[in-house]
Write an enzyme that holds these catalytic residues in place. Sequence first.
Site, PDB file in Angstrom:
ATOM      1  N   LYS A  77       1.118  -1.038  -0.105  1.00 16.02           N
ATOM      2  CA  LYS A  77       0.021   0.004   0.132  1.00 16.02           C
ATOM      3  C   LYS A  77       0.867   1.187   0.180  1.00 16.02           C
ATOM      4  O   LYS A  77       2.135   1.308   0.790  1.00 16.02           O
ATOM      5  CB  LYS A  77      -0.905  -0.037   1.253  1.00 16.02           C
ATOM      6  CG  LYS A  77      -1.924   1.184   1.512  1.00 16.02           C
ATOM      7  CD  LYS A  77      -2.713   0.833   2.731  1.00 16.02           C
ATOM      8  CE  LYS A  77      -3.917   1.796   2.773  1.00 16.02           C
ATOM      9  NZ  LYS A  77      -4.812   1.563   3.981  1.00 16.02           N
ATOM     10  N   SER A 152      -9.561   1.421   3.002  1.00 21.15           N
ATOM     11  CA  SER A 152      -8.684   2.226   2.048  1.00 21.15           C
ATOM     12  C   SER A 152      -7.522   1.187   1.513  1.00 21.15           C
ATOM     13  O   SER A 152      -7.160   1.798   0.336  1.00 21.15           O
ATOM     14  CB  SER A 152      -8.181   3.078   3.024  1.00 21.15           C
ATOM     15  OG  SER A 152      -7.275   2.675   4.049  1.00 21.15           O
ATOM     16  N   SER A 176      -9.835  -1.285   7.222  1.00 23.23           N
ATOM     17  CA  SER A 176      -9.285  -0.713   5.676  1.00 23.23           C
ATOM     18  C   SER A 176      -8.406  -2.193   5.225  1.00 23.23           C
ATOM     19  O   SER A 176      -7.957  -2.249   4.213  1.00 23.23           O
ATOM     20  CB  SER A 176      -8.387   0.349   5.622  1.00 23.23           C
ATOM     21  OG  SER A 176      -9.132   1.185   5.562  1.00 23.23           O
TER      22      SER A 176
HETATM   23  N1  GLN Z   1     -13.082   3.371   6.471  1.00 19.50           N
HETATM   24  C1  GLN Z   1     -12.590   3.533   7.653  1.00 19.50           C
HETATM   25  C2  GLN Z   1     -12.186   5.230   7.601  1.00 19.50           C
HETATM   26  O1  GLN Z   1     -12.377   5.609   6.644  1.00 19.50           O
HETATM   27  C3  GLN Z   1     -11.588   2.903   7.965  1.00 19.50           C
HETATM   28  C4  GLN Z   1     -10.136   3.378   7.320  1.00 19.50           C
HETATM   29  C5  GLN Z   1      -8.917   2.619   7.617  1.00 19.50           C
HETATM   30  O2  GLN Z   1      -9.119   1.713   8.385  1.00 19.50           O
HETATM   31  N2  GLN Z   1      -7.822   3.145   7.404  1.00 19.50           N
HETATM   32  O3  GLN Z   1     -11.755   5.965   8.467  1.00 19.50           O
END
Ligand code: GLN
Length: 489
Positions: A77, A152, A176
Site C-alpha cells: 500500500k 482504504s 481497511s
Molecule cells: N473506512 C474507515 C475510515 O475511513 C477505516 C479506514 C482505515 O481503516 N484506514 O476511517
Amino acid sequence: MFKTIEEIHLGYLNKDFCPSEVVKEYLKDIDKNEAKINSFVEIFREDLKDNAKKLDDQLGSDKLKKSLLFGIPLSLKDIFLVKNYKCSCGSKMLKDYISNYDSTVYERLNVQSSLIIGKNNMDEFAMGSSTETSFFGPTFNPWDLSRVPGGSSGGSAASVSAGTSCFSVGTDTGGSIRQPASFCGVVGLKPSYGRVSRFGMIAFSSSLDQAGPITQNVKDSAIVLDSISGFDPKDSTSINLPPTTIYESLVNDKYSLKDFKIGVPYDLLETGLDDEIRTNFENLIKNLENLGCKIIDIKIPNAKFSVATYYIIAPCEASSNLSRFDGIRYGYSDKNLDPKDLEEVYINNRSKGFGNEVKRRIMLGTYALSSGYYDAYYLKAVHAKKLITNDFNIAFNDVDCVISPTCPELPFKVGEKVNDPLKMYLSDILTIPANLAQLPSISIPISLSKNNLPLGLQLTSQKLDEEKLLKIAYSIEKEVGFNSHPSIL
Ligand code: GLN
C-alpha cells in the site's frame, strides 16, 4: 497466475522456474489487467526485473531454504516508505514526495529477498472504504468493474485478487485491510495493535493504525505476519515480543474445529445486514455446528457505539498527525503564490493539497479537540473505547474467537456512497470494534453471492493470540474450500 507464496517457493526449490520468469508472468498480467482495475500508483518495472535477475542464480543457496519469501513478488500500500521511491499516500499533498528511509515493514520483507513490484492505490491518507478518494483515481473491483474494491487498502486487495501481485501489505485503522479483502475475495489480517511496527508508515490515527497482510489464503497470511512482526525499537508502541512463528504451528500442530468455542454476537447482527449475507452466515454457522464446533451466543453490548467512538478518535488523531503537511515541511507547495503572510501559505497549500474527505476529518477532529468540547467528545470516546475492550475481555472468558460477516453489505457501485459520508462510515460497523479493542482480526472469503460477488467472514480473537485466530481461520478455510478467482479479467 494465482500461485500462492508456498507454491512459488516450491517451484523455486524444484527449479521449475526462476525469479525472472515469475516476474515476467506478473508483468504480463499487469499489462493485461492493470488498465481496468487501477490497483497500482507506481510499478517498479525495471528495478523489479533487475532484482529478480540477481536472484536467478541463487536457487541453490541457503537463502532460499531459509526464507519462504525469497523471490516472491509483492506489492505495498502506498503508505509505507521505500527509500528513494515516491510515497504519496493517495494524496496530491504528497504526489512528489520521495522517501528518504525505509519503513520497517519493507525492510523486513526486503532482507528476505522478496521482490517489490510497486505501490498500491489507496484512499487518500487511508480515509475511506472504497478507494474512491485517491488523488490517482478510483480502483475497480476485479469481480465486477462497476463496483468498488473496498478501502482504504483497495488497491492492495484488488491486485492480490486479480493476480497482479502474490501478496500485499495494507493498513487497517477501522477495517481497511479486512473490508477490501472481503469485497475482493482474498484474506486480510489486522494483527494486534503493536504487533507490527508502524515506523515509516504514514500515520492516520496512531492509536488504531496497524499494518497487516493481504494474501490469497490463511497459510500465506501466517508467512507474511511471521516476516513483518516483532519488536522494533524505532516504534514506541511496538510490543516487546519476537516475531511470530505461526506458519510452523499452523501446518504441524494437531487441532480441529472441535477444539474451538466460537462466539456469535447475534444482537449486533439483528439489523442492517444484507439478506444474502445473513442467510449465508447462518448457513455457515450451522455447518460449523455440524462439524463439532461449539457456537455460543455472546454479547458485546457497547459495540453499538463503535462507529460513533471511532469517528471521534480517528479524526482527532488525524487532525494532529496531518498538521505536519503545511506545504513547508512537507508536501504540495504552490509556487505561484505571493502570500501576504504565513497563514495564507498554510491555508492555500492545505486547501489545494488535501481532498474533501481529508479536510472533513481534519475539521471534525479539530472541532472535537477544541477547548470546551474535548471532555464532551474526545474524552467520552476514550471511555467508550475502554468499555468496548472490557466487553471483549468478558466474552473471551467463554469463547476462543468472535465471528460475524466482515461487512454488512456486498461490494457497492462506484459512486454510490462517495457523496454520502455517513453511509460510507457505516460500512465499517463490524470491523471497527477490533481496532478500538486492539485485537487481531481476520477476514476470509467464504462464498460468492448470486451475482458472483465475494462474501467475507470475520474472526476476532484475544489480543496477541494471532496463532489461535489463524488456526481457526485455517480450519474453516479448509472446510469452506473457497477457490474462485474473478473471471472478467
Ligand atoms: N473506512 C474507515 C475510515 O475511513 C477505516 C479506514 C482505515 O481503516 N484506514 O476511517
